[in-house]
Write a protein that holds these residues in place. Structure first.
Motif, short mmCIF file in Angstrom:
data_model
loop_
_atom_site.label_atom_id
_atom_site.label_comp_id
_atom_site.label_asym_id
_atom_site.label_seq_id
_atom_site.Cartn_x
_atom_site.Cartn_y
_atom_site.Cartn_z
N SER A 90 -45.31 16.87 22.88
CA SER A 90 -44.97 15.60 22.25
C SER A 90 -43.47 15.31 22.26
CB SER A 90 -45.47 15.62 20.80
OG SER A 90 -45.00 14.52 20.06
N CYS A 91 -43.18 14.01 22.02
CA CYS A 91 -41.80 13.56 21.80
C CYS A 91 -41.23 14.14 20.50
CB CYS A 91 -41.74 12.03 21.74
SG CYS A 91 -41.83 11.25 23.35
N ASP A 92 -42.09 14.68 19.64
CA ASP A 92 -41.56 15.29 18.41
C ASP A 92 -40.97 16.69 18.67
OD1 ASP A 92 -43.70 17.08 18.58
OD2 ASP A 92 -44.80 16.24 16.88
N LYS A 93 -40.91 17.06 19.98
CA LYS A 93 -40.28 18.30 20.47
C LYS A 93 -41.12 19.54 20.21
CE LYS A 93 -35.81 16.26 19.28
NZ LYS A 93 -34.58 16.42 18.46
N PRO A 114 -37.73 16.15 23.69
CA PRO A 114 -39.17 15.96 23.90
C PRO A 114 -39.75 16.86 24.99
CG PRO A 114 -38.12 13.85 23.56
CD PRO A 114 -37.02 14.86 23.60
N LYS A 116 -42.19 17.24 27.93
CA LYS A 116 -42.85 16.33 28.87
C LYS A 116 -44.17 16.89 29.40
CE LYS A 116 -43.24 12.76 31.65
NZ LYS A 116 -44.53 13.12 32.25
N SER A 133 -39.45 20.64 29.40
CA SER A 133 -38.86 19.66 28.49
C SER A 133 -37.72 18.89 29.13
CB SER A 133 -38.35 20.38 27.23
OG SER A 133 -37.53 19.55 26.45
#
Length: 354
Positions: A90-93, A114, A116, A133
């Motif tokens: 997720s983009c929430d890392k 994030p 990818k 990432s």
């Protein structure tokens, strides 16, 4: 099966009269994937959720089973090798592992930016989640430990990735391309000069007749796919590129619209491949005969992701905006769709001419 049992209604949103999955995501669909050993389908979305459906083969029903959420858009999702768990990036890392039986999801990894891409690696002597990432690292996570078992530096931000043990391929920003070997301890095997001149969008490993990974297909934003073998007998002949997902030019002087290749998937038994693009079409190809098998009618919106089920009977594809034309072309009135198509016959390779 689906068409017969349902007589799927075709509107302009479903020009191929394929079976429509109910309760699709509420925002753009980043990734869809079938279970490696059963007819379950997952989808990750920019609405921060990952969803799971069961495809009931006998009745042709597709039943929404469960969903989990992140604190940011889900950019990728994949299956654990045993088919009971799902990994999400997720983009929430964070990267999570979701146990479908208990419907519990726990964080197993974190990056500085994030995440990818995520893939599960099932090796004879280890099993880990591999994440790529935008922080320019690859990390390998043993799900029992909060710290990565291994971190490898990438030349640039991770844009696409595929794993087929004992091989992994990562495409990065600035057209970087790195092949990794996964036996023992994962390590860089070779950097490859990109066969494509534009940004990498998707990569998919293909196998030889002995079911061993032997090369990959790489798609770019410029309507082109490269077929690249790792150790070909004749590189200049065996490796090639082909154009796809472009508008037809019928008159002299007419300009051609060129679209991104958003995803590539290889059929598990026939070895033929599917590409999907920003033009809203899917195409089927025979790379060995170097020929196109089929192209769909255009959907209302781009096709963002595609997948074959484990037996190769079903082809799933997701229709949603991919932001390829910027925010001004985003239409919130247009819905997102996931369609299923029966493709056993359509994906058969061209018969060899005698």
């Amino acid at each position: 099966m689906f068409q017969q049992s349902f007589g799927a209604a075709a509107g302009s949103h479903n020009p191929m009269k394929d079976f429509e999955v109910q309760q699709p995501p509420d925002d753009s669909i980043s990734k869809i994937a079938f279970s490696p050993n059963a007819n379950y389908l997952i989808a990750g979305s920019w609405d921060n959720n990952v969803r799971c459906w069961e495809v009931v083969q006998d009745s042709g029903q597709v039943i929404a089973k469960a969903q989990q959420s992140h604190a940011g858009p889900v950019l990728d999702c994949c299956w654990h090798a045993d088919g009971t768990k799902v990994l999400t990036a997720s983009c929430d890392k964070t990267c999570k592992i979701w146990d479908l039986q208990s419907n519990q999801a726990i964080d197993i990894g974190q990056h500085a930016a994030p995440i990818k891409c995520v893939h599960w690696i099932q090796a004879p002597n280890y099993s880990v989640a591999m994440t790529g990432s935008w922080d320019k690292t690859l990390k390998f996570w043993d799900t029992r430990s909060p710290n990565p078992a291994l971190t490898l530096q990438l030349p640039e931000r991770c844009y696409c990735m595929d794993v087929s043990y004992p091989m992994a391929v990562v495409g990065t920003a600035s057209r970087g391309l790195v092949v990794y070997q996964l036996e023992g301890t994962p390590s860089e095997f070779r950097k490859i000069d990109s066969p494509l001149k534009y940004q990498h969008r998707t990569v998919c490993i293909f196998k030889d007749k002995q079911n061993q990974p032997t090369g990959f297909a790489l798609g770019s934003i410029e309507g082109r796919v490269a077929i690249h073998y790792i150790n070909p007998p004749n590189p200049s002949k065996d490796n090639f590129t082909f154009k796809c997902h472009r508008s037809q030019v019928t008159t002299a002087g007419q300009t051609q619209d060129i679209f991104a290749v958003n995803d590539i998937a290889f059929h598990p038994t026939h070895g033929t491949l599917a590409t999907v693009g920003s033009d809203g079409k899917f195409s089927f190809w025979d790379k060995d005969a170097r020929t196109k098998l089929k192209t769909s009618e255009p959907m209302e919106q781009p096709i963002t992701s595609c997948a074959f089920n484990y037996s190769g009977q079903f082809f799933a594809y997701s229709v949603s905006y991919d932001w390829s034309k910027g925010h001004e072309h985003y239409n919130p009135q247009k819905k997102n769709y996931i369609f299923l198509r029966q493709v056993t016959e359509e994906m058969k390779p061209r018969s060899k001419k005698r």
